[in-house]
Design an enzyme around this catalytic site. Sequence first.
Site, mmCIF file in Angstrom:
data_model
loop_
_atom_site.group_PDB
_atom_site.id
_atom_site.type_symbol
_atom_site.label_atom_id
_atom_site.label_comp_id
_atom_site.label_asym_id
_atom_site.label_seq_id
_atom_site.Cartn_x
_atom_site.Cartn_y
_atom_site.Cartn_z
ATOM 1 N N ARG A 86 44.202 10.088 -19.706
ATOM 2 C CA ARG A 86 43.278 9.966 -18.578
ATOM 3 C C ARG A 86 43.851 10.556 -17.299
ATOM 4 N NH1 ARG A 86 40.997 3.945 -19.503
ATOM 5 N NH2 ARG A 86 43.207 3.618 -19.814
ATOM 6 N N GLU A 92 57.160 -1.904 -25.470
ATOM 7 C CA GLU A 92 57.388 -3.308 -25.800
ATOM 8 C C GLU A 92 57.949 -3.452 -27.216
ATOM 9 O OE1 GLU A 92 54.959 -7.540 -25.761
ATOM 10 O OE2 GLU A 92 53.963 -5.701 -25.117
#
Length: 182
Positions: free
Chosen positions: A66, A103
């Site tokens: 994006r 993560e």
Amino acid sequence: MSAPAALADLLTSRIRDVADHPKPGVVFKDITPLLADPEAFTALVDAFAAFAAEHGATKVVGLEARGFILGAPVAVRAGLGFVPVRKAGKLPGATLAQSYDLEYGSAEVEIHAEDLTSDDRVLVVDDVLATGGTAEAALHLIRRTGARVAGLAVLMELGFLPGRERIAAALDGAPYQALLTV
């Protein structure tokens, strides 16, 4: 730096929350209604182009994916070139790569080093600053090309995540703009 109230209200009104996407418990911030609204999209592009001019940018880097949608029109509006930072293996030819931790694992982004020079001051553009890993990696990549960082501009920062803290050292004093903090 955040957006003036009228701009923040306009942008916020065009961002849709999508519950449980892409997985249960996550509220996805969908910017497609903003992109579909010419007034809101133009206001966003104008704000980022003004930030680029204010900080002497000579190029805009957009982060996949994006950041491409936002960064390319910012570059056009500001009269600057656009350079993509892509996921590993997507750019043809010689690239510089930067790994970063996620993560649960790691990822890598790449840039064509020849698209930036030591004379460039680069504004990095993306839609969201979340954990900051991709932005941090891009800032390191830009410096590895010899270019300088003019700043980082994002539409929204997820204030409940540690992205701002993670990018602080990589910004090395360069300005940061989040038009919205959610």
